[in-house]
Design a protein around this motif. Structure first.
Motif, PDB file in Angstrom:
ATOM      1  N   GLY A 113       1.049  -1.678  -0.047  1.00 19.64           N
ATOM      2  CA  GLY A 113      -0.076  -0.029  -0.230  1.00 19.64           C
ATOM      3  C   GLY A 113       0.629   1.132  -0.027  1.00 19.64           C
ATOM      4  O   GLY A 113       1.558   1.071  -0.569  1.00 19.64           O
ATOM      5  N   THR A 114       0.010   2.916  -0.101  1.00 22.37           N
ATOM      6  CA  THR A 114       0.892   3.274  -0.237  1.00 22.37           C
ATOM      7  C   THR A 114      -0.267   4.919   0.924  1.00 22.37           C
ATOM      8  O   THR A 114      -1.367   4.740   0.852  1.00 22.37           O
ATOM      9  CB  THR A 114       0.633   4.331  -1.467  1.00 22.37           C
ATOM     10  N   ILE A 115       0.665   5.388   1.470  1.00 19.63           N
ATOM     11  CA  ILE A 115       0.510   5.837   2.825  1.00 19.63           C
ATOM     12  C   ILE A 115       0.813   7.646   1.999  1.00 19.63           C
ATOM     13  O   ILE A 115       2.081   8.498   1.573  1.00 19.63           O
ATOM     14  CB  ILE A 115       0.738   6.700   3.581  1.00 19.63           C
ATOM     15  N   LEU A 116      -0.277   8.865   1.647  1.00 22.54           N
ATOM     16  CA  LEU A 116       0.568  10.281   1.321  1.00 22.54           C
ATOM     17  C   LEU A 116      -0.259  10.644   2.087  1.00 22.54           C
ATOM     18  O   LEU A 116      -0.560  11.283   2.945  1.00 22.54           O
ATOM     19  CB  LEU A 116      -0.958   9.969   0.033  1.00 22.54           C
ATOM     20  N   VAL A 117       0.622  11.260   2.340  1.00 27.50           N
ATOM     21  CA  VAL A 117       0.745  12.900   3.473  1.00 27.50           C
ATOM     22  C   VAL A 117       1.175  14.132   2.939  1.00 27.50           C
ATOM     23  O   VAL A 117       1.883  14.282   2.812  1.00 27.50           O
ATOM     24  CB  VAL A 117       1.993  12.588   4.856  1.00 27.50           C
ATOM     25  N   SER A 118      -0.080  15.054   3.105  1.00 23.43           N
ATOM     26  CA  SER A 118      -0.010  16.648   3.088  1.00 23.43           C
ATOM     27  C   SER A 118       0.810  17.134   3.965  1.00 23.43           C
ATOM     28  O   SER A 118      -0.107  16.614   4.754  1.00 23.43           O
ATOM     29  CB  SER A 118      -0.954  16.537   1.630  1.00 23.43           C
ATOM     30  N   GLY A 119       1.853  18.155   4.127  1.00 19.01           N
ATOM     31  CA  GLY A 119       1.970  18.271   5.004  1.00 19.01           C
ATOM     32  C   GLY A 119       2.039  17.637   7.053  1.00 19.01           C
ATOM     33  O   GLY A 119       2.740  17.025   6.428  1.00 19.01           O
ATOM     34  N   ASN A 120       0.936  18.461   7.396  1.00 17.44           N
ATOM     35  CA  ASN A 120       1.116  16.873   8.651  1.00 17.44           C
ATOM     36  C   ASN A 120      -0.102  15.860   8.824  1.00 17.44           C
ATOM     37  O   ASN A 120      -0.464  15.786   9.320  1.00 17.44           O
ATOM     38  CB  ASN A 120       1.096  18.080  10.065  1.00 17.44           C
ATOM     39  N   ARG A 121      -1.279  16.265   7.577  1.00 13.83           N
ATOM     40  CA  ARG A 121      -2.118  15.209   7.401  1.00 13.83           C
ATOM     41  C   ARG A 121      -1.955  14.411   6.745  1.00 13.83           C
ATOM     42  O   ARG A 121      -1.378  14.587   5.328  1.00 13.83           O
ATOM     43  CB  ARG A 121      -3.285  15.752   7.467  1.00 13.83           C
ATOM     44  N   ILE A 122      -1.887  12.646   7.226  1.00 16.82           N
ATOM     45  CA  ILE A 122      -2.988  12.175   6.133  1.00 16.82           C
ATOM     46  C   ILE A 122      -3.580  12.296   4.904  1.00 16.82           C
ATOM     47  O   ILE A 122      -4.720  13.038   4.891  1.00 16.82           O
ATOM     48  CB  ILE A 122      -3.188  10.718   6.585  1.00 16.82           C
ATOM     49  N   ALA A 123      -3.368  12.381   3.647  1.00 18.34           N
ATOM     50  CA  ALA A 123      -4.088  12.933   2.685  1.00 18.34           C
ATOM     51  C   ALA A 123      -5.072  11.322   1.781  1.00 18.34           C
ATOM     52  O   ALA A 123      -6.094  12.162   1.551  1.00 18.34           O
ATOM     53  CB  ALA A 123      -3.342  13.179   1.498  1.00 18.34           C
ATOM     54  N   ALA A 124      -4.460  10.728   2.082  1.00 15.92           N
ATOM     55  CA  ALA A 124      -4.987   9.120   1.204  1.00 15.92           C
ATOM     56  C   ALA A 124      -3.950   7.919   1.495  1.00 15.92           C
ATOM     57  O   ALA A 124      -3.019   8.117   2.093  1.00 15.92           O
ATOM     58  CB  ALA A 124      -4.657   9.183  -0.587  1.00 15.92           C
ATOM     59  N   VAL A 125      -5.082   6.838   1.877  1.00 10.90           N
ATOM     60  CA  VAL A 125      -4.498   5.602   2.221  1.00 10.90           C
ATOM     61  C   VAL A 125      -4.240   4.571   1.187  1.00 10.90           C
ATOM     62  O   VAL A 125      -5.924   4.842   1.053  1.00 10.90           O
ATOM     63  CB  VAL A 125      -4.167   4.880   3.418  1.00 10.90           C
ATOM     64  N   GLY A 126      -4.056   3.299   0.655  1.00 11.04           N
ATOM     65  CA  GLY A 126      -5.131   2.576  -0.189  1.00 11.04           C
ATOM     66  C   GLY A 126      -3.990   1.709  -0.865  1.00 11.04           C
ATOM     67  O   GLY A 126      -3.007   2.232  -0.810  1.00 11.04           O
ATOM     68  N   PRO A 127      -4.442   0.860  -1.108  1.00 15.55           N
ATOM     69  CA  PRO A 127      -3.407  -0.591  -2.697  1.00 15.55           C
ATOM     70  C   PRO A 127      -3.123   0.890  -3.652  1.00 15.55           C
ATOM     71  O   PRO A 127      -2.826   2.322  -3.563  1.00 15.55           O
ATOM     72  CB  PRO A 127      -4.190  -1.457  -2.972  1.00 15.55           C
ATOM     73  N   ALA A 128      -2.026   0.354  -3.634  1.00 14.50           N
ATOM     74  CA  ALA A 128      -0.712   1.216  -4.656  1.00 14.50           C
ATOM     75  C   ALA A 128      -2.139   1.310  -6.032  1.00 14.50           C
ATOM     76  O   ALA A 128      -2.008   3.486  -6.677  1.00 14.50           O
ATOM     77  CB  ALA A 128       0.432   0.323  -5.601  1.00 14.50           C
ATOM     78  N   ALA A 129      -2.495   0.584  -6.467  1.00 13.20           N
ATOM     79  CA  ALA A 129      -3.310   0.658  -7.269  1.00 13.20           C
ATOM     80  C   ALA A 129      -5.054   2.101  -7.462  1.00 13.20           C
ATOM     81  O   ALA A 129      -4.745   2.742  -8.585  1.00 13.20           O
ATOM     82  CB  ALA A 129      -4.047   0.545  -8.319  1.00 13.20           C
ATOM     83  N   SER A 130      -5.025   2.551  -6.467  1.00 12.03           N
ATOM     84  CA  SER A 130      -5.998   3.028  -5.661  1.00 12.03           C
ATOM     85  C   SER A 130      -5.207   4.702  -5.061  1.00 12.03           C
ATOM     86  O   SER A 130      -5.987   5.775  -4.568  1.00 12.03           O
ATOM     87  CB  SER A 130      -6.840   2.540  -4.827  1.00 12.03           C
ATOM     88  N   VAL A 131      -4.128   4.723  -5.592  1.00 12.77           N
ATOM     89  CA  VAL A 131      -3.496   6.330  -4.272  1.00 12.77           C
ATOM     90  C   VAL A 131      -2.753   6.657  -5.654  1.00 12.77           C
ATOM     91  O   VAL A 131      -1.808   5.994  -5.785  1.00 12.77           O
ATOM     92  CB  VAL A 131      -2.168   5.952  -3.170  1.00 12.77           C
ATOM     93  N   ALA A 132      -3.490   8.480  -5.782  1.00 11.90           N
ATOM     94  CA  ALA A 132      -2.381   9.089  -7.131  1.00 11.90           C
ATOM     95  C   ALA A 132      -1.703   9.461  -6.631  1.00 11.90           C
ATOM     96  O   ALA A 132      -1.776  10.304  -5.529  1.00 11.90           O
ATOM     97  CB  ALA A 132      -3.277   9.285  -7.784  1.00 11.90           C
ATOM     98  N   VAL A 133      -0.215   9.367  -6.708  1.00 13.55           N
ATOM     99  CA  VAL A 133       0.730  10.817  -6.121  1.00 13.55           C
ATOM    100  C   VAL A 133       1.312  11.270  -7.195  1.00 13.55           C
ATOM    101  O   VAL A 133       2.100  10.920  -8.391  1.00 13.55           O
ATOM    102  CB  VAL A 133       2.436   9.580  -6.311  1.00 13.55           C
ATOM    103  N   PRO A 134       0.963  12.391  -6.521  1.00 10.22           N
ATOM    104  CA  PRO A 134       1.460  14.146  -7.304  1.00 10.22           C
ATOM    105  C   PRO A 134       2.827  14.040  -7.928  1.00 10.22           C
ATOM    106  O   PRO A 134       3.323  13.699  -7.087  1.00 10.22           O
ATOM    107  CB  PRO A 134       0.416  14.561  -6.510  1.00 10.22           C
ATOM    108  N   ALA A 135       2.736  14.794  -9.191  1.00 11.49           N
ATOM    109  CA  ALA A 135       4.021  15.260  -9.689  1.00 11.49           C
ATOM    110  C   ALA A 135       4.429  16.059  -8.314  1.00 11.49           C
ATOM    111  O   ALA A 135       4.244  16.858  -7.482  1.00 11.49           O
ATOM    112  CB  ALA A 135       4.170  15.766 -10.210  1.00 11.49           C
TER     113      ALA A 135
END
Length: 517
Positions: free
Chosen positions: A111-133
């Motif tokens: 899975g992928t955890i996306l952290v934006s600033g100090n909060r969790i923006a997204a979490v899920g299987p890699a295919a479901s989480v878009a990693v921004p440029a």
């Protein structure tokens, strides 16, 4: 010459001899509530004091002092100020990890955890989480990520004589062990909230700090808190709240109606109440009946039965049994010193002076297996947890951050599954203390407090100490507590990590760098 000890004894005898109403001396109440740091003006006409961030003054010279105080004294100045919390900016993507979310039994592999600033923006299987440029991508292949640990009954040195150190080795030890939040249910009011505010403002590194401040002690001592009415309770709780408390500790108030007054006052002021039951079973039962936030410490009985379980099930009172200082037998910490070579534990060795660690760990007290109390208390905790009551870790400050893991492992000794044991350090204390809107699970919108392990604790609960990184408030720290992403923190060596000449001791690594995978 009179020594300090003799002076203290004389003062205590004087206090005992003086009745509570002190009619032998003329006295007048000048504050409608409470006060700290009393001091006089240069001409002795005005008395000053503080309560929380506010400064108060009252003229007491004969021309201005009417001899009776019935109305609150207005503050003359507000001494407090605000500071911005230094939250990180940018986005971090932790990829290819096993994520134990604590959202029910959800485990996400790869899975992928996306952290934006100090909060969790997204979490899920890699295919479901878009990693921004532009995001910082860190490959966590082979790692297991769980929410930051919450120690719900943690005591520790926050300062010395109200001087807060810029590096606190106990805070560092706790963070290195993944403890990102602590609740200290008995601490010096002026020290703990100063430290907590400095941590929030980014002035010092440490876990998030919540506390009761100084306990509301019912025993006859120089800091005894007398509660004869609801107004008394409101006064004491207001002064703690003004200093930064979010909860209060009702500590052995002798009568049940006094404890109920504390609860009612706390409800009016939006505060939690955690109690000390004094190792008295019926005292604990009335604390459950009266609606305390938690029960602190274990019951002083070897077994609990259906009457207790049925009674407790109808309550919203959580439990922090503090397994490693449990009542009813030898402290649970004896078990871990006996069966676990703490003096060889690498994280503990890094943040604790060797002599302090050796003195407690190398020659432990040996307890026969049939007298090992921790298993009995852990079994009770499993019974209560099965009711749906939040049961939480509370290491009591024993062995710095390592004690939190001993608590987790202890719950497993009592029959909890590895997942259940992990809940006692994450979502359970968050729910027990009303923090689950921000902490306790890995879900979008929550604060980015995470523990990244090299090994999977669902396979073996003892893998909880295989910590590679700790993230607090979006800042990813390596095992030396240097920022890898989301911040710039660099740890300076403590005195025990230096040679006599002030350079790094051989084998001590304090500053490391990491490249993107």
């Amino acid at each position: 010459m009179i020594n300090d000890e003799t002076q203290d004894q004389d003062l205590q005898e004087e206090q005992k001899a003086m009745p509570a109403d002190a009619k032998a001396l003329p006295q007048t109440k000048v504050s409608a509530d409470a006060g700290d740091y009393l001091h006089w003006s240069g001409d002795s006409h005005t008395l000053y004091w503080t309560q929380g961030p506010e400064l108060f003054a009252h003229r007491v010279d004969l021309a201005a002092f009417d001899g009776a105080k019935t109305e609150p004294t207005p503050a003359i100045a507000r001494l407090g100020f605000t500071a911005s919390a230094p939250h990180p900016t940018g986005t971090i993507a932790l990829t290819n990890a096993r994520i134990v979310t604590m959202n029910s039994d959800q485990v996400i592999d790869g899975g992928t955890i996306l952290v934006s600033g100090n909060r969790i923006a997204a979490v899920g299987p890699a295919a479901s989480v878009a990693v921004p440029a532009g995001a910082r991508v860190i490959d966590m292949t082979g790692k297991t990520i769980v929410p930051g640990f919450i120690d719900a009954h943690w005591h520790g040195p926050h300062a010395s004589d109200q001087i807060v150190p810029d590096q606190n080795r106990v805070y560092y030890n706790s963070l290195a062990y993944g403890v990102t939040t602590v609740q200290d249910p008995s601490a010096d009011t002026h020290e703990v909230f100063a430290s907590a505010e400095m941590q929030k403002a980014g002035k010092i590194l440490g876990p998030r700090i919540f506390s009761t401040g100084t306990i509301l002690y019912g025993a006859e001592t120089p800091f005894m808190v007398e509660i004869g009415s609801e107004d008394d309770a409101l006064t004491h709780i207001r002064r703690l709240k003004d200093s930064g408390a979010w909860s209060v500790k009702s500590y052995n108030q002798p009568r049940r109606d006094q404890r109920q007054m504390v609860i009612e006052a706390a409800r009016q002021l939006g505060m939690e109440v955690v109690p000390e039951g004094g190792s008295l079973f019926m005292h604990n039962m009335t604390e459950i009946a009266d609606g305390h936030t938690t029960i602190e410490h274990a019951f002083p009985v070897p077994h609990i039965y259906q009457d207790v379980l049925q009674f407790w099930k109808g309550s919203k009172t959580a439990w922090t049994p503090t397994l490693i200082v449990a009542y009813g037998g030898p402290f649970g910490e004896y078990h871990w010193y006996q069966h676990f070579p703490a003096w060889q534990e690498p994280i503990e060795l890094k943040w604790t002076p060797q002599a302090l660690l050796d003195a407690r760990a190398r020659r432990p007290t040996i307890v026969p297996d049939d007298e090992d109390n921790i298993v009995n208390v852990a079994k009770q905790a499993k019974q209560v947890s099965d009711l749906g009551v939040p049961v939480s870790i509370g290491a009591h400050g024993q062995r710095e951050g390592l004690g939190a893991h001993w608590e987790i492992w202890g719950f497993a000794l009592g029959g909890m599954s590895n997942m259940e044991a992990l809940r006692t350090a994450t979502i359970n204390p968050a729910r027990a203390h009303g923090l689950d809107h921000d902490l306790g699970s890995i879900e979008p919108g929550k604060l980015a407090d995470l523990v990244i392990m090299d090994k999977n604790p669902l396979d073996d609960i003892h893998n909880t100490t295989s910590i590679r990184y700790t993230m607090i408030d979006g800042e990813l720290l390596d095992s030396d507590l240097n920022a890898v992403a989301g911040g710039t923190h660099r740890t300076r060596p403590f005195w025990f990590q230096q040679s006599a000449g002030g350079s790094y001791s051989e084998g001590t690594t304090v500053v490391t760098t990491h490249e993107d995978d």
